[in-house]
Design an enzyme around this catalytic site. Structure first.
Site, PDB file in Angstrom:
ATOM      1  N   LYS A  67       0.831  -1.211   0.000  1.00  0.00           N
ATOM      2  CA  LYS A  67       0.000   0.000   0.000  1.00  0.00           C
ATOM      3  C   LYS A  67       0.868   1.266   0.000  1.00  0.00           C
ATOM      4  O   LYS A  67       0.612   2.205  -0.751  1.00  0.00           O
ATOM      5  CB  LYS A  67      -0.942  -0.028   1.209  1.00  0.00           C
ATOM      6  CG  LYS A  67      -1.977  -1.150   1.159  1.00  0.00           C
ATOM      7  CD  LYS A  67      -2.981  -1.057   2.275  1.00  0.00           C
ATOM      8  CE  LYS A  67      -2.383  -1.362   3.634  1.00  0.00           C
ATOM      9  NZ  LYS A  67      -1.920  -2.762   3.741  1.00  0.00           N
ATOM     10  N   THR A  68       1.888   1.291   0.843  1.00  0.00           N
ATOM     11  CA  THR A  68       2.780   2.453   0.868  1.00  0.00           C
ATOM     12  C   THR A  68       3.515   2.609  -0.455  1.00  0.00           C
ATOM     13  O   THR A  68       3.670   3.724  -0.977  1.00  0.00           O
ATOM     14  CB  THR A  68       3.782   2.332   2.022  1.00  0.00           C
ATOM     15  OG1 THR A  68       3.083   2.220   3.266  1.00  0.00           O
ATOM     16  CG2 THR A  68       4.705   3.541   2.082  1.00  0.00           C
ATOM     17  N   ASP A 112      -1.273   6.727   6.296  1.00  0.00           N
ATOM     18  CA  ASP A 112      -1.280   5.298   6.591  1.00  0.00           C
ATOM     19  C   ASP A 112      -2.159   5.031   7.810  1.00  0.00           C
ATOM     20  O   ASP A 112      -2.293   5.883   8.696  1.00  0.00           O
ATOM     21  CB  ASP A 112       0.158   4.835   6.865  1.00  0.00           C
ATOM     22  CG  ASP A 112       0.298   3.327   6.785  1.00  0.00           C
ATOM     23  OD1 ASP A 112      -0.639   2.659   6.291  1.00  0.00           O
ATOM     24  OD2 ASP A 112       1.347   2.806   7.211  1.00  0.00           O
ATOM     25  N   THR A 161      -5.763  -1.254   7.035  1.00  0.00           N
ATOM     26  CA  THR A 161      -5.834  -2.716   7.165  1.00  0.00           C
ATOM     27  C   THR A 161      -7.202  -3.143   7.674  1.00  0.00           C
ATOM     28  O   THR A 161      -7.488  -4.339   7.726  1.00  0.00           O
ATOM     29  CB  THR A 161      -4.750  -3.222   8.134  1.00  0.00           C
ATOM     30  OG1 THR A 161      -4.875  -2.537   9.395  1.00  0.00           O
ATOM     31  CG2 THR A 161      -3.358  -2.971   7.570  1.00  0.00           C
ATOM     32  N   ARG A 220       6.343  -8.186   1.705  1.00  0.00           N
ATOM     33  CA  ARG A 220       7.202  -7.653   2.763  1.00  0.00           C
ATOM     34  C   ARG A 220       7.907  -8.785   3.498  1.00  0.00           C
ATOM     35  O   ARG A 220       9.097  -8.687   3.800  1.00  0.00           O
ATOM     36  CB  ARG A 220       6.381  -6.822   3.753  1.00  0.00           C
ATOM     37  CG  ARG A 220       7.220  -6.236   4.897  1.00  0.00           C
ATOM     38  CD  ARG A 220       6.338  -5.545   5.903  1.00  0.00           C
ATOM     39  NE  ARG A 220       5.652  -4.400   5.309  1.00  0.00           N
ATOM     40  CZ  ARG A 220       4.618  -3.784   5.880  1.00  0.00           C
ATOM     41  NH1 ARG A 220       4.139  -4.219   7.025  1.00  0.00           N
ATOM     42  NH2 ARG A 220       4.065  -2.744   5.296  1.00  0.00           N
TER      43      ARG A 220
END
Length: 343
Positions: A67-68, A112, A161, A220
């Protein structure tokens, strides 16, 4: 160089540079999420043709799926600067007002964990997203007045999330909502392959597949495991194509062949051996494991449920036959204790 001569700042900068290098900078480089990439490309192309800021974007999905990175790509492909913030850092309407009023025309603002913003800030954001304006309250009591403040047009990219925790008025103001899905093994192999090139690690296809298989469908985690494999090969030597070396490195860090770590196995072990496979309430399970209930519910449980090792029932958590098989324990009748407060 002596150990005490090492510059910690230089080490941190090196790590940050590596992290930055592992992130793709364009949608063409971004691996996986083909539907989301196509939708974003259309949205950005339309904004570019009309010479306007892109619509506000909400990126929803589990942690570690990019997402980032996608927010950074939106700014890069729009040719706009990027401002980074987070929901927990915006706990007052004044915090958000200061942030919004400092934005330059067309700037991309990334928030975020946007669902963790304060409610007063959320309400201010409604007007800012829709009309590029905020109202500043001056004074108190009967003498208080509202002063409108115009904002430069901007694009908000929110990441969450837990999209269900966002109030409907905020969710409805996003022009596009992207739902990111877990990666399949083939996509993760491509992620590992690209990252291995960046890190200068030579890995065979079998070694890349082994890392991908233990990465829980999350890029990740794949990159983190790859870095531990790199460290192992650096210290112990050996060919990068040695699948056994990859297995040894990940075993050293308690990552088993299906991606379970120490806490995952502890939860399953206690659920099966202490409570006979359940059902057992989350509170009882967390106390017995010695871990916060939020951690078990948000980190451990989703993966165990997704791969079929744990089930959620109205009476509590239960272990599946596959969980018994994975731990090598003979199935038994459920004899667990149920915490009634967790129902």
């Amino acid at each position: 160089m002596c150990v005490d001569e090492v510059n910690p700042q230089a080490v941190d900068e090196t790590e940050l540079a590596i992290e930055g290098a592992l992130r793709p900078t364009s949608l063409a480089e971004f691996i996986g999420q083909p539907k989301v990439r196509g939708q974003l490309q259309l949205l950005l192309d339309a904004a570019r043709i009309q010479e306007r800021p892109a619509d506000h974007i909400l990126l929803a999905g589990p942690p570690g799926l990019g997402k980032t990175t996608l927010a950074m790509i939106v700014a890069h492909e729009s040719g706009r600067p990027l401002r980074l913030s987070s929901g927990p850092a915006i706990q007052h309407a004044g915090d958000l007002a200061a942030l919004l009023s400092s934005l330059q025309p067309g700037e991309v603002l990334f928030i975020d964990e946007i669902h963790r913003m304060a409610r007063s800030a959320e309400e201010m954001l409604y007007l800012a997203m829709e009309d590029f304006r905020i109202d500043i309250m001056v004074g108190k009591g009967a003498g208080a007045t509202s002063i409108p403040l115009d904002l430069a047009p901007f694009t908000l990219v929110g990441a969450t999330t837990r999209s269900g925790m966002l109030p409907n008025p905020l969710r409805d103001r996003f022009g596009f909502t992207a739902h990111l899905e877990y990666y399949d093994p083939a996509e993760l192999e491509r992620v590992v392959e690209r990252s291995a090139i960046v890190l200068g690690v030579e890995l065979s296809a079998r070694a890349r597949a082994e890392i991908a298989r233990r990465s829980r469908g999350t890029p990740r985690i794949a990159n983190r495991l790859l870095r531990r494999v790199r460290d192992y090969l650096l210290v112990h030597g050996g060919a990068g194509t040695d699948v056994a070396a990859v297995g040894a490195a990940l075993e050293l860090y308690d990552v088993d062949p299906i991606g379970l770590d120490r806490l995952d196995r502890a939860v399953l072990d206690i659920l099966i051996r202490r409570f006979g496979g359940g059902p057992v309430g989350l509170g009882t399970l967390s106390v017995t494991v010695g871990e916060e209930a939020d951690t078990i519910e948000s980190v451990v449980e989703p993966y165990l449920v997704r791969i079929g090792l744990m089930g959620r029932t109205p009476r509590g958590r239960v272990a599946t036959p596959e969980a018994y098989a994975h731990l090598g324990v003979a199935p038994a009748h459920a004899t667990g204790t149920l915490d009634m407060d967790d129902l």
